[in-house]
Design a protein around this motif. Structure first.
Motif, PDB file in Angstrom:
ATOM      1  N   MET A   1       0.418  -1.137  -0.229  1.00 19.31           N
ATOM      2  CA  MET A   1       0.293   0.062  -0.033  1.00 19.31           C
ATOM      3  C   MET A   1       0.728   1.477  -0.115  1.00 19.31           C
ATOM      4  N   GLU A   2       2.464   0.880   0.796  1.00 19.02           N
ATOM      5  CA  GLU A   2       2.896   2.482   0.963  1.00 19.02           C
ATOM      6  C   GLU A   2       3.758   2.813  -0.526  1.00 19.02           C
ATOM      7  N   SER A   3       3.834   1.543  -1.463  1.00 23.54           N
ATOM      8  CA  SER A   3       3.850   1.584  -2.853  1.00 23.54           C
ATOM      9  C   SER A   3       2.912   2.780  -3.591  1.00 23.54           C
ATOM     10  N   PHE A   4       1.901   2.120  -3.657  1.00 21.83           N
ATOM     11  CA  PHE A   4       0.586   3.116  -4.402  1.00 21.83           C
ATOM     12  C   PHE A   4       0.338   4.424  -3.418  1.00 21.83           C
ATOM     13  N   LEU A   5       0.789   4.868  -2.485  1.00 22.66           N
ATOM     14  CA  LEU A   5       0.508   6.752  -1.566  1.00 22.66           C
ATOM     15  C   LEU A   5       1.819   6.824  -2.389  1.00 22.66           C
ATOM     16  N   GLY A   6       2.779   6.663  -2.452  1.00 26.29           N
ATOM     17  CA  GLY A   6       4.185   6.792  -3.017  1.00 26.29           C
ATOM     18  C   GLY A   6       3.440   7.190  -3.911  1.00 26.29           C
ATOM     19  N   LEU A   7       2.754   6.472  -5.602  1.00 29.37           N
ATOM     20  CA  LEU A   7       2.809   7.328  -6.702  1.00 29.37           C
ATOM     21  C   LEU A   7       2.079   7.419  -6.974  1.00 29.37           C
ATOM     22  N   PHE A   8       0.676   7.678  -5.355  1.00 32.25           N
ATOM     23  CA  PHE A   8      -0.466   9.143  -5.660  1.00 32.25           C
ATOM     24  C   PHE A   8       0.500  10.313  -5.447  1.00 32.25           C
ATOM     25  N   ALA A   9       1.551  10.226  -4.983  1.00 34.98           N
ATOM     26  CA  ALA A   9       1.662  11.359  -4.238  1.00 34.98           C
ATOM     27  C   ALA A   9       2.214  12.204  -5.345  1.00 34.98           C
ATOM     28  N   SER A  10       3.284  11.587  -5.763  1.00 27.44           N
ATOM     29  CA  SER A  10       4.186  11.416  -6.809  1.00 27.44           C
ATOM     30  C   SER A  10       3.070  12.396  -8.244  1.00 27.44           C
ATOM     31  N   ALA A  11       2.001  11.860  -8.317  1.00 22.77           N
ATOM     32  CA  ALA A  11       1.128  12.484  -9.553  1.00 22.77           C
ATOM     33  C   ALA A  11       0.834  13.101  -8.521  1.00 22.77           C
ATOM     34  N   PHE A  12       0.157  13.267  -7.831  1.00 24.55           N
ATOM     35  CA  PHE A  12      -0.645  14.516  -7.276  1.00 24.55           C
ATOM     36  C   PHE A  12       0.379  16.205  -8.065  1.00 24.55           C
ATOM     37  N   ILE A  13       1.719  16.115  -7.119  1.00 25.19           N
ATOM     38  CA  ILE A  13       2.676  16.991  -7.808  1.00 25.19           C
ATOM     39  C   ILE A  13       3.413  16.844  -8.915  1.00 25.19           C
ATOM     40  N   SER A  14       3.120  15.665  -8.834  1.00 26.09           N
ATOM     41  CA  SER A  14       3.700  16.309 -10.821  1.00 26.09           C
ATOM     42  C   SER A  14       2.264  17.328 -12.040  1.00 26.09           C
ATOM     43  N   ALA A  15       1.272  17.369 -10.806  1.00 27.33           N
ATOM     44  CA  ALA A  15       0.096  17.552 -11.337  1.00 27.33           C
ATOM     45  C   ALA A  15      -0.535  19.431 -10.980  1.00 27.33           C
ATOM     46  N   THR A  16       0.510  19.860  -9.835  1.00 30.28           N
ATOM     47  CA  THR A  16       0.726  21.071  -9.662  1.00 30.28           C
ATOM     48  C   THR A  16       2.237  21.972  -9.781  1.00 30.28           C
ATOM     49  N   LEU A  17       1.526  23.121  -9.835  1.00 33.63           N
ATOM     50  CA  LEU A  17       2.814  23.430 -10.683  1.00 33.63           C
ATOM     51  C   LEU A  17       4.218  23.304 -10.399  1.00 33.63           C
ATOM     52  N   LEU A  18       4.641  22.482  -9.064  1.00 40.33           N
ATOM     53  CA  LEU A  18       6.269  21.461  -9.148  1.00 40.33           C
ATOM     54  C   LEU A  18       5.859  20.861  -9.788  1.00 40.33           C
ATOM     55  N   PRO A  19       7.594  20.662  -9.987  1.00 41.66           N
ATOM     56  CA  PRO A  19       8.283  19.739 -10.795  1.00 41.66           C
ATOM     57  C   PRO A  19       7.815  18.463 -10.173  1.00 41.66           C
ATOM     58  N   GLY A  20       7.273  17.431 -11.200  1.00 42.86           N
ATOM     59  CA  GLY A  20       7.459  16.242 -11.230  1.00 42.86           C
ATOM     60  C   GLY A  20       7.373  15.097 -11.727  1.00 42.86           C
ATOM     61  N   SER A  21       7.356  13.773 -11.361  1.00 46.78           N
ATOM     62  CA  SER A  21       7.558  13.108 -13.235  1.00 46.78           C
ATOM     63  C   SER A  21       7.104  11.571 -12.586  1.00 46.78           C
ATOM     64  N   SER A  22       5.966  11.642 -12.876  1.00 47.30           N
ATOM     65  CA  SER A  22       5.163  10.422 -12.016  1.00 47.30           C
ATOM     66  C   SER A  22       5.443   9.254 -13.270  1.00 47.30           C
ATOM     67  N   GLU A  23       5.481   9.496 -14.370  1.00 47.08           N
ATOM     68  CA  GLU A  23       5.753   8.868 -15.086  1.00 47.08           C
ATOM     69  C   GLU A  23       6.103   7.476 -14.918  1.00 47.08           C
ATOM     70  N   ALA A  24       7.738   8.587 -14.989  1.00 43.94           N
ATOM     71  CA  ALA A  24       9.238   7.462 -14.539  1.00 43.94           C
ATOM     72  C   ALA A  24       8.747   7.073 -13.219  1.00 43.94           C
ATOM     73  N   LEU A  25       8.311   7.428 -12.296  1.00 40.36           N
ATOM     74  CA  LEU A  25       7.881   6.500 -11.421  1.00 40.36           C
ATOM     75  C   LEU A  25       6.872   5.110 -11.522  1.00 40.36           C
ATOM     76  N   LEU A  26       6.239   5.748 -12.418  1.00 35.67           N
ATOM     77  CA  LEU A  26       5.122   3.942 -12.742  1.00 35.67           C
ATOM     78  C   LEU A  26       5.447   3.309 -14.402  1.00 35.67           C
ATOM     79  N   SER A  27       6.343   3.775 -14.918  1.00 32.18           N
ATOM     80  CA  SER A  27       7.229   3.059 -15.314  1.00 32.18           C
ATOM     81  C   SER A  27       8.506   1.799 -14.360  1.00 32.18           C
ATOM     82  N   PHE A  28       8.581   2.494 -13.737  1.00 29.63           N
ATOM     83  CA  PHE A  28       9.134   1.739 -12.677  1.00 29.63           C
ATOM     84  C   PHE A  28       9.114   0.698 -12.041  1.00 29.63           C
ATOM     85  N   MET A  29       7.740   1.423 -11.154  1.00 30.42           N
ATOM     86  CA  MET A  29       7.023   0.196 -10.514  1.00 30.42           C
ATOM     87  C   MET A  29       6.393  -0.927 -11.704  1.00 30.42           C
TER      88      MET A  29
END
Length: 142
Positions: A1-29
């Protein structure tokens, strides 16, 4: 469950005006092969849509401060963005997944008070489609 929450957080941050790369994390996972890819896509999409919803809310309430000296956007810039948005309409939200322009589009939608339910439908479709493509490419590597 922690990995899902980490991905959720990364995707959330990536959607705001803050930089992030949820695509890379999703691919890795996905390449790790330890989690259900459909669940990963669902969590990434949910986080990213929620981040875009925060952008919409910021845009909607940002305009209450437009007369303040510290307001970061000029009236001319708002007018230009409004004309651009009116030209391409609500369907420009299909680009909400795109780097650089996607996040500002969701803020502009809030500024222009696009109905939130329409916003959610279009943005969810766009974000889900992007994560499906990312997942498909990652799975192609397996």
């Amino acid at each position: 469950m922690e990995s899902f929450l980490g991905l959720f957080a990364s995707a959330f941050i990536s959607a705001t005006l803050l930089p992030g790369s949820s695509e890379a994390l999703l691919s890795f996972m996905i390449l790790q092969g330890t989690e259900n890819p459909y669940m990963l896509i669902a969590f990434a999409t949910a986080g990213n849509v929620l981040g875009s919803a925060v952008n919409w809310v910021c845009g909607a309430f940002l305009m209450t401060f437009q007369d303040r000296r510290w307001f970061p956007v000029s009236g001319a810039q708002i007018e230009k963005a409004s004309r651009w948005y009116e030209k391409f309409g609500i369907w420009s939200l299909l680009l909400s997944w795109a780097p650089i322009i996607g996040d500002p589009i969701t803020v502009i939608a809030g500024i222009l008070r696009v109905p939130f339910w329409k916003f959610l439908i279009i943005v969810t479709f766009a974000k889900l489609a992007r994560y499906w493509v990312v997942a498909a490419l990652a799975l192609a590597w397996l």
